[in-house]
Design an enzyme around this catalytic site. Structure first.
Site, short mmCIF file in Angstrom:
data_model
loop_
_atom_site.label_atom_id
_atom_site.label_comp_id
_atom_site.label_asym_id
_atom_site.label_seq_id
_atom_site.Cartn_x
_atom_site.Cartn_y
_atom_site.Cartn_z
N CYS B 138 0.84 -1.39 0.02
CA CYS B 138 0.01 0.00 -0.05
C CYS B 138 0.64 1.21 0.11
O CYS B 138 1.68 1.29 0.83
CB CYS B 138 -1.09 -0.17 1.15
SG CYS B 138 -2.15 -1.17 1.06
N ASN B 203 0.25 -4.37 -6.09
CA ASN B 203 -0.59 -3.40 -5.11
C ASN B 203 -0.76 -2.20 -6.00
O ASN B 203 -0.40 -1.93 -7.21
CB ASN B 203 0.06 -3.12 -3.94
CG ASN B 203 -0.86 -2.88 -2.93
OD1 ASN B 203 -1.64 -1.92 -3.13
ND2 ASN B 203 -0.63 -3.36 -1.53
N CYS B 346 -16.19 -1.33 -42.17
CA CYS B 346 -15.90 -0.14 -42.01
C CYS B 346 -16.98 0.91 -42.13
O CYS B 346 -17.77 0.67 -42.89
CB CYS B 346 -14.86 0.38 -43.43
SG CYS B 346 -14.20 2.09 -43.22
N CYS B 352 -8.99 6.24 -38.47
CA CYS B 352 -7.62 5.56 -38.91
C CYS B 352 -6.75 6.32 -39.71
O CYS B 352 -5.58 6.64 -39.53
CB CYS B 352 -7.88 4.21 -39.52
SG CYS B 352 -8.95 4.28 -41.12
N CYS B 384 2.53 -0.32 -37.90
CA CYS B 384 2.45 0.08 -36.72
C CYS B 384 1.27 -0.21 -35.84
O CYS B 384 1.49 -0.53 -34.59
CB CYS B 384 2.86 1.66 -36.60
SG CYS B 384 1.20 2.77 -36.71
#
Lengths: 446, 435
Positions: B138, B203, B346, B352, B384
């Site tokens: 924590c 955590n 599409c 895009c 990419c």
């Protein structure tokens, strides 16, 4: 059941007061803040968004919706007003289902577009409720411009001209401004006196003086305006109504739908508006729907729209047709009026002839049908009344001919809105025309 | 039917879905509701020494939302249990007695003194609980008092305390790690060194979720002031997955059991954690957002997927993704992929295009022959994946690998079937000379 409901003939007060109130309540109630956020979150912020392309005024819709989503509601309103100062009314009356919302990619994706119209209303209502004025007038130009007609085209033109520093005088034949917004739109689309509130909002910029009860051709004339003003914009709409072409249509109880709607819109109490027990509306456009639906909402027992061609030819949008059907209006196709039946000078019915396409032309089949009616509305289109122009301005197909900037054949005179050739008779297109003409006038005066 | 029974460091549970030590496991009432709903186990909210701590009396949570106000990240400044130790111990004992088939693990946080740990371990052992989890994670409040992440950020302390705990009890010990460090492998190694049976992570992440722009107070705001909280929920899952994988593939900790925590919201999230080496998962934010019923979706979804894929039990897919986690330098530079847009799905939003046009490689059209149409320009596409990520329609844009022998239209080179990475690339100044 109120006593008046089944009263024969044309009668007022067919309904109980609470029925009028509920029947004529806002067709699309405003979105509350939560609803608006949820609706706004659905926008994809498209590139070169199809909704913008589909909007005659080219409002940057993805931007204004993103501004709602990010809590900048007033900024959103400004984005709308930048392109369309009557964005509040357009949010209410635009046939969005055939414009921005039809083009919305989420209509493509899920058959459920972003609620652009209602979001636009959310933003513009907020700005108007806050009394927020976004535009200040430029340095005074000293130029005077006359605008004929205080409808959507005239108001949009006047606002943009005032913004650029010109002094505008608007002439309108009627006692109130707003044009069809005030006198023509169905009451349930613009409740609580919105049309006048919008006129006040638009004119609050200053520099706009409206002269009421001044009709072109009777109280003012074009030559006089040209002599006294640096430029003139004509935005007087359509003053004529096409005739029924049916024998006996001068019987009492036969009326132009636009006149009847104007009377309804101006009525202080809807219970005072008389409506037939059986109503027939002739036509297939928005006016036919507006007349039929409002007749039904006023308590008419039977309302039938008769259109001479097929459903696919109706000018009224699918949404409007569905609305009429949902209110209990019957729409019948392939029927044209032949003879108005009357007794003692009052309409009792209408004889219609079935039609069909024959060799590519619409023709009567000879077979007829008679509908009982105590009220018949003509809604088969409106026409431009060119007489007041006294031939000074060139026309095209019966309306004023203009170039891409709204210039007429006459120097110093521009025109836009329904009175112009090639228009699509939409409020939003009239706003675009008025705005663009103002820019053209401003360029000419600068 | 897939068998999803779980055995984590000897702690058995009917499924691998445990509730993490957090508000949902603060008391018997909640835990019983969770077990009735079907949760496989709980890690009881962290116990501390008496006198029990107190919490703020104002807001404890801040949040980050996505569209439609979907909760993506939650941040909290709540401390460990604020009830007396004995009350918790009694409840734990009762719950374990009443639910013998469920895992009941007790989270602990006491000062870094051996006696404190030995004493509380004894008390926990008396409850019959299945194990303990040492809260070294924590990041808020308790860390200011030398506990929680203040311990987890110092590997030597982790090892020391773990050793004390192991020496004081035969119970399985899970060490819960903080992500608020630079390299998760060091604390994990320390835990292992100290004798931990397992680690659990992550955590919460130190965070400020937002600032009130009227009062200029961080959220959650307590009387105009805010303190950093611990961030969790779907937003932290990628951070957690990476840390789990780091430990799973570190030669020094390989094989150390891991309990995966961090944004587990669906069965799929759980399967991903387990594929990266977690033996089970712990859930909190999803339950706090939707209630305990979500475990039904997790159980059914996991079983369905295992049946579809033929995984008979959890072991058959646990850790399966670990060998595929590697360093960048070993990625195959001869692998070439191109985006492909399925024109039928599409919806023409154009995201895009604008993402590629404005921020990447100008490899997607906006119009073709004057018509709005989005097509990949293979000559420009570097593969990419940005277009895939911004497309609102799942599956509309896919990355298609070029087969060996095909020509990459961008580079003009023929795709090679050979594997080649940066270590041997001619542009790498340190590349080993090709033999």
């Amino acid at each position: 059941m109120p006593q008046g409901r089944l009263e024969a003939g044309v009668a007022a007060g067919r309904l109980a007061p609470e029925e009028y109130a509920s029947n004529f309540a806002d067709l699309h109630p405003p979105l509350d803040g939560h609803e608006a956020r949820v609706a706004a979150d659905r926008c994809y912020f498209c590139y070169d968004a199809p909704c913008v392309t589909a909007c005659p005024t080219g409002i940057d819709i993805p931007l204004f919706i993103r501004q709602i989503a990010t809590g900048n509601t007033l900024g959103s309103a400004r984005t709308i007003f930048d392109q369309n100062i009557l964005g509040g009314m357009c949010a209410r009356v635009c046939p969005t289902e055939t414009l921005c919302e039809q083009a919305c990619v989420r209509e493509t994706a899920e058959g459920k577009p972003v609620e652009i119209g209602r979001l636009q209303r959310f933003a513009t209502d907020a700005a108007m409720a806050a009394g927020k004025q976004f535009y200040a007038r430029a340095e005074r130009s000293g130029k005077l411009v006359a605008v004929v007609g205080a409808g959507p085209a005239g108001l949009a033109c006047a606002h943009r001209l005032a913004m650029h520093g010109h002094e505008v005088t608007v002439f309108d034949a009627r006692p109130k401004a707003g044009g069809l917004n005030e006198y023509g739109i169905a009451a349930y689309k613009t409740v609580d006196g919105f049309a006048q509130a919008e006129v006040d909002y638009v004119t609050a910029i200053g520099g706009i003086n409206i002269e009421y009860g001044k009709a072109l051709g009777t109280d003012i004339d074009l030559a006089g305006l040209c002599a006294s003003y640096d430029a003139v914009f004509l935005g007087m709409g359509l003053g004529g109504v096409n005739a029924l072409g049916a024998e006996g249509d001068d019987a009492a109880g036969v009326a132009d739908a636009v006149d009847w709607i104007a009377g309804l819109r101006q009525a202080a109490d809807l219970a005072s508006v008389p409506v037939g027990r059986r109503v027939v509306v002739i036509g297939g456009g928005m006016t036919a729907i507006d007349a039929a639906v409002q007749a039904k909402l006023l308590g008419a027992e039977e309302v039938t729209i008769c259109y001479r061609r097929g459903q696919e030819n109706m000018n009224a949008s699918g949404f409007e047709q569905d609305l009429a059907a949902s209110k209990g209006v019957t729409i019948r196709h392939w029927l044209q009026p032949k003879r108005v039946l009357a007794e003692g000078g009052r309409v009792t019915g209408i004889e219609l002839e079935y039609t069909a396409m024959r060799d590519g032309r619409l023709a009567g089949t000879g077979e007829t049908l008679t509908l009982a009616a105590d009220q018949v509305f003509r809604a088969i289109g409106q026409s431009f009344v060119a007489d007041p122009l006294a031939g000074a301005v060139a026309l095209e197909k019966g309306r004023i001919k203009v170039d891409a900037e709204g210039r007429t054949s006459m120097p110093k005179v521009w025109a836009g809105g329904d009175c112009v050739a090639g228009g699509d008779d939409l409020t939003v297109s009239a706003v675009a025309a008025g705005r663009d003409a103002a820019e053209s006038i401003h360029r000419a005066l600068s | 039917m897939a068998d999803i029974r779980s055995d984590f460091v000897g702690i058995k549970s009917p499924n691998p879905f445990w509730l993490a030590s957090a508000p949902p496991t603060d008391k018997e009432y909640n835990v019983v509701r969770a077990f009735k709903a079907g949760w496989g186990g709980v890690v009881w909210k962290t116990l501390g020494l008496d006198p029990h701590i107190v919490n703020v009396n104002g807001p404890r949570y801040g949040a980050v939302w996505g569209a439609d106000r979907r909760l993506l990240g939650l941040n909290n400044i709540e401390l460990i249990t604020d009830r007396p130790l004995q009350v918790n111990l009694d409840e734990i004992k009762r719950v374990k007695r009443d639910w013998p088939d469920r895992a009941v693990v007790v989270s602990l946080m006491v000062p870094c003194e051996e006696a404190c740990w030995a004493d509380i371990m004894k008390q926990v052992e008396d409850t019959g609980a299945d194990g303990v989890e040492l809260n070294f994670g924590c990041p808020h409040g308790m860390s200011e008092r030398g506990m929680g992440s203040a311990v987890g950020q110092v590997p030597e302390y982790i090892e020391m305390v773990t050793r004390w705990v192991k020496a004081s009890s035969r119970m399985p010990v899970i060490v819960k790690l903080t992500p608020n460090i630079t390299d998760i492998r060091y604390p994990a190694r320390a835990a292992k060194q100290g004798g931990a049976d397992a680690v659990s992570l992550i955590n919460t992440v130190s965070s400020i979720t937002s600032v009130d722009l009227d009062s200029f107070s961080p959220e959650p705001s307590i009387d105009g002031k805010g303190s950093h909280g611990g961030y969790c929920g779907p937003a932290v899952k990628p951070i957690a997955l990476n840390m789990v994988a780091d430990i799973a593939r570190d030669p020094e900790t390989r094989g150390l059991p891991i309990s995966g925590i961090g944004g587990v919201t669906t069965w799929r999230d759980a399967a991903e954690f387990m594929a990266l080496g977690a033996g089970n998962v712990q859930v909190c934010t999803a339950a706090m957002t939707y209630g305990f019923k979500i475990v039904e979706e997790m159980i059914a979804g996991l079983e369905n997927w295992m049946d579809e894929k033929g995984h008979a039990d959890l072991a058959s897919f646990t850790g399966r993704a670990v060998p595929n986690v590697t360093d960048w330098q070993f990625l195959n530079l001869n692998y070439v992929s191109k985006a492909r847009i399925d024109q039928d799905s599409c919806i023409k939003c154009g995201r895009c295009h604008i993402a590629c046009e404005d921020t990447s490689h100008q490899a997607i059209t906006s119009t073709v022959d004057g018509v709005r149409r989005f097509e990949v320009i293979e000559e420009e596409c570097v593969g990419c994946n940005l277009c895939v990520n911004v497309c609102p329609v799942d599956g509309c844009i896919t990355m298609v690998p070029l087969a060996a022998g095909e020509v990459d239209k961008r580079t003009g080179r023929t795709v090679s079937a050979e594997y080649a990475n940066w270590t041997t690339h001619p542009n790498n100044p340190s590349a080993a000379a090709a033999e």
